[in-house]
Enzyme design. Structure first.
Site, PDB file in Angstrom:
ATOM      1  N   SER A  38       0.860  -1.174   0.000  1.00  0.00           N
ATOM      2  CA  SER A  38       0.000   0.000   0.000  1.00  0.00           C
ATOM      3  C   SER A  38       0.898   1.226   0.000  1.00  0.00           C
ATOM      4  O   SER A  38       1.958   1.209   0.637  1.00  0.00           O
ATOM      5  CB  SER A  38      -0.880  -0.015   1.260  1.00  0.00           C
ATOM      6  OG  SER A  38      -2.091   0.655   1.055  1.00  0.00           O
ATOM      7  N   LYS A  94     -15.256  -5.842  -3.575  1.00  0.00           N
ATOM      8  CA  LYS A  94     -16.262  -5.379  -4.528  1.00  0.00           C
ATOM      9  C   LYS A  94     -16.008  -3.919  -4.856  1.00  0.00           C
ATOM     10  O   LYS A  94     -15.515  -3.210  -3.989  1.00  0.00           O
ATOM     11  CB  LYS A  94     -17.679  -5.560  -3.989  1.00  0.00           C
ATOM     12  CG  LYS A  94     -17.921  -5.042  -2.589  1.00  0.00           C
ATOM     13  CD  LYS A  94     -18.454  -3.724  -2.233  1.00  0.00           C
ATOM     14  CE  LYS A  94     -18.540  -2.485  -2.930  1.00  0.00           C
ATOM     15  NZ  LYS A  94     -18.838  -1.326  -2.048  1.00  0.00           N
ATOM     16  N   ASP A 172     -21.060   2.957  -5.358  1.00  0.00           N
ATOM     17  CA  ASP A 172     -20.118   2.212  -4.513  1.00  0.00           C
ATOM     18  C   ASP A 172     -20.893   1.512  -3.393  1.00  0.00           C
ATOM     19  O   ASP A 172     -20.771   0.292  -3.239  1.00  0.00           O
ATOM     20  CB  ASP A 172     -19.026   3.127  -3.949  1.00  0.00           C
ATOM     21  CG  ASP A 172     -18.108   2.366  -3.013  1.00  0.00           C
ATOM     22  OD1 ASP A 172     -17.170   1.717  -3.486  1.00  0.00           O
ATOM     23  OD2 ASP A 172     -18.365   2.375  -1.787  1.00  0.00           O
TER      24      ASP A 172
HETATM   25  P1  NAP Z   1      -9.753   3.423   1.236  1.00  0.00           P
HETATM   26  O1  NAP Z   1      -9.956   3.617   2.706  1.00  0.00           O
HETATM   27  O2  NAP Z   1      -9.527   4.609   0.384  1.00  0.00           O
HETATM   28  O3  NAP Z   1      -8.572   2.379   1.082  1.00  0.00           O
HETATM   29  C1  NAP Z   1      -8.046   1.995  -0.149  1.00  0.00           C
HETATM   30  C2  NAP Z   1      -6.551   1.843   0.022  1.00  0.00           C
HETATM   31  O4  NAP Z   1      -5.993   1.369  -1.193  1.00  0.00           O
HETATM   32  C3  NAP Z   1      -5.893   3.163   0.346  1.00  0.00           C
HETATM   33  O5  NAP Z   1      -5.539   3.146   1.712  1.00  0.00           O
HETATM   34  C4  NAP Z   1      -4.681   3.203  -0.571  1.00  0.00           C
HETATM   35  O6  NAP Z   1      -3.489   3.156   0.141  1.00  0.00           O
HETATM   36  C5  NAP Z   1      -4.676   1.857  -1.259  1.00  0.00           C
HETATM   37  N1  NAP Z   1      -4.237   1.921  -2.653  1.00  0.00           N
HETATM   38  C6  NAP Z   1      -4.601   2.782  -3.621  1.00  0.00           C
HETATM   39  N2  NAP Z   1      -3.998   2.480  -4.782  1.00  0.00           N
HETATM   40  C7  NAP Z   1      -3.208   1.395  -4.534  1.00  0.00           C
HETATM   41  C8  NAP Z   1      -2.324   0.617  -5.313  1.00  0.00           C
HETATM   42  N3  NAP Z   1      -2.124   0.877  -6.624  1.00  0.00           N
HETATM   43  N4  NAP Z   1      -1.682  -0.410  -4.725  1.00  0.00           N
HETATM   44  C9  NAP Z   1      -1.867  -0.690  -3.435  1.00  0.00           C
HETATM   45  N5  NAP Z   1      -2.698   0.015  -2.619  1.00  0.00           N
HETATM   46  C10 NAP Z   1      -3.361   1.048  -3.186  1.00  0.00           C
HETATM   47  O7  NAP Z   1     -11.000   2.659   0.621  1.00  0.00           O
HETATM   48  P2  NAP Z   1     -11.914   1.538   1.294  1.00  0.00           P
HETATM   49  O8  NAP Z   1     -13.107   2.156   1.926  1.00  0.00           O
HETATM   50  O9  NAP Z   1     -11.065   0.616   2.116  1.00  0.00           O
HETATM   51  O10 NAP Z   1     -12.453   0.827  -0.025  1.00  0.00           O
HETATM   52  C11 NAP Z   1     -11.634  -0.016  -0.801  1.00  0.00           C
HETATM   53  C12 NAP Z   1     -12.537  -0.967  -1.579  1.00  0.00           C
HETATM   54  O11 NAP Z   1     -13.300  -1.730  -0.638  1.00  0.00           O
HETATM   55  C13 NAP Z   1     -13.560  -0.244  -2.474  1.00  0.00           C
HETATM   56  O12 NAP Z   1     -13.709  -0.933  -3.685  1.00  0.00           O
HETATM   57  C14 NAP Z   1     -14.847  -0.305  -1.674  1.00  0.00           C
HETATM   58  O13 NAP Z   1     -15.988  -0.355  -2.508  1.00  0.00           O
HETATM   59  C15 NAP Z   1     -14.682  -1.618  -0.928  1.00  0.00           C
HETATM   60  N6  NAP Z   1     -15.440  -1.671   0.334  1.00  0.00           N
HETATM   61  C16 NAP Z   1     -15.406  -0.638   1.225  1.00  0.00           C
HETATM   62  C17 NAP Z   1     -16.196  -0.686   2.373  1.00  0.00           C
HETATM   63  C18 NAP Z   1     -16.194   0.410   3.404  1.00  0.00           C
HETATM   64  O14 NAP Z   1     -17.008   0.366   4.349  1.00  0.00           O
HETATM   65  N7  NAP Z   1     -15.309   1.398   3.335  1.00  0.00           N
HETATM   66  C19 NAP Z   1     -16.994  -1.793   2.617  1.00  0.00           C
HETATM   67  C20 NAP Z   1     -16.952  -2.855   1.727  1.00  0.00           C
HETATM   68  C21 NAP Z   1     -16.173  -2.780   0.592  1.00  0.00           C
HETATM   69  P3  NAP Z   1      -2.692   4.234   0.981  1.00  0.00           P
HETATM   70  O15 NAP Z   1      -3.656   4.731   2.031  1.00  0.00           O
HETATM   71  O16 NAP Z   1      -1.606   3.402   1.546  1.00  0.00           O
HETATM   72  O17 NAP Z   1      -2.286   5.330   0.058  1.00  0.00           O
END
Ligand code: NAP
Length: 312
Positions: A38, A94, A172
């Protein structure tokens, strides 16, 4: 029979990785979390790398059996392709990718490489969803109403990617409703109309009204928003020839004709990891693109209108 340990690399250490994946991995003895990739995030005590390529190339990287991709969807397909080409089993958060054609290409690549590819839909993994599917089987569907409304500032604080191209905006969270709907209902779902409201300074919609037809007849109306302050509403209501079923709280509560039904305890992400292990053991894959197809169709047929600019 002794089942081997699955050494897992976690890619994208953000909200969902911290909230759900890490506890689920630690709770399943079949998995060992051996590395993360990450740009900024890391987990104490686990070797951290800036990206997937560095994780696979690092000492010990060749021992990684599987990766789980918890990044935003825009970068998911490229990462999955790299992991599949390196012969690793892949679990996808997802939505499985940012476009349908990417999902098709990944499925094909996984078959060729003979690795297990799992596109997860966590909302389907509740006891209430299982019970809803069982109750609906064989019943005549008259109408479906989806209300999926939440506050982006509460549930996705600062996630600018969500309102950018490939970020899905309101879809999303709403794709979770579509994943439930496609799971609990047999028959076809067709998107016939959509109204998409996009902030003037963003690309993805924050609100949407989507109309579908179930089996070419029953209306399915969807009222979707991520600009909804206060208590979220995550409800699916289905009128049938034998009463009205409601799945509420995002698929965690079930009622029939307003009578709450008792269901088993939930374990959405624990179930996902148990099935991922079983898939790897059995040489299977599971990629259901239907929820993503409904989103793509809504974007394709939708009228777009402008909302005032949005800042977190
Ligand atoms: P998030 O908090 O923004 O986390 C995504 C992480 O991915 C970021 O921390 C970022 O890392 C990392 N990232 C970005 N580009 C990358 C790359 N090229 N290689 C490796 N790491 C990378 O988002 P999230 O809420 O966890 O959501 C992520 C996915 O899970 C989405 O598709 C979402 O639909 C799904 N999801 C989310 C939830 C929820 O409640 N949030 C629930 C179910 C599913 P850094 O911070 O290290 O820069």
């Amino acid at each position: 029979m002794h089942k081997s340990l699955i050494r897992l690399g976690l890619v994208g250490v953000g909200k969902i990785a911290q909230d759900q994946h890490i506890p689920a991995i630690r709770g399943n003895p079949r998995f060992e979390l051996v590395a993360t990739a990450s740009p900024h995030g890391s987990i104490e005590g686990i070797p951290a790398h800036a990206d997937l390529a560095a994780m696979l190339a690092a000492p010990g990287g060749d021992a990684i059996d599987a990766v789980c991709l918890c990044t935003p969807p825009g970068v998911r397909a490229g990462l999955a392709r790299m992991a599949i080409a390196a012969g690793r089993h892949v679990m996808l958060e997802k939505p499985p990718a940012a476009s349908l054609s990417q999902v098709e290409a990944l499925s094909r690549a996984a078959r060729t490489a003979q690795i297990s590819l799992m596109a997860t839909w966590h909302s389907r993994e509740t006891a209430a969803a299982d019970a809803a599917r069982a109750w609906l089987t064989g019943r005549q569907i008259a109408a479906v109403r989806i209300v999926w409304r939440e506050d982006i500032r509460q549930w996705h604080p600062g996630q600018d990617w969500l309102l950018a191209a490939g970020g899905f905006g309101v879809f999303d969270p709403a794709i979770n409703a579509f994943s439930l709907l496609t799971h609990i209902l047999d028959g076809t779902l067709e998107v016939v109309a959509a109204d998409l409201a996009v902030p003037a300074n963003r690309v993805a919609p924050m609100e949407a009204k989507v109309t579908m037809l179930h089996d070419g007849q029953a209306p399915v109306t969807c009222d979707l928003s991520i600009a909804h302050p206060g208590t979220p509403q995550w409800d699916i209501t289905i009128d049938t020839d034998a009463g009205t079923l409601r799945l509420s709280e995002g698929g965690h509560r079930l009622s029939i004709d307003d009578q709450p039904q008792t269901t088993d305890a939930d374990g959405e992400y624990a179930r996902l990891y148990a099935r991922f292990a079983a898939m790897i053991d059995g040489g299977a894959s599971e990629v259901d693109h239907r929820p993503l197809m409904l989103v793509a169709d809504a974007m394709m047929v939708g009228h777009t209108r402008a909302l005032p600019p949005f800042e977190f």
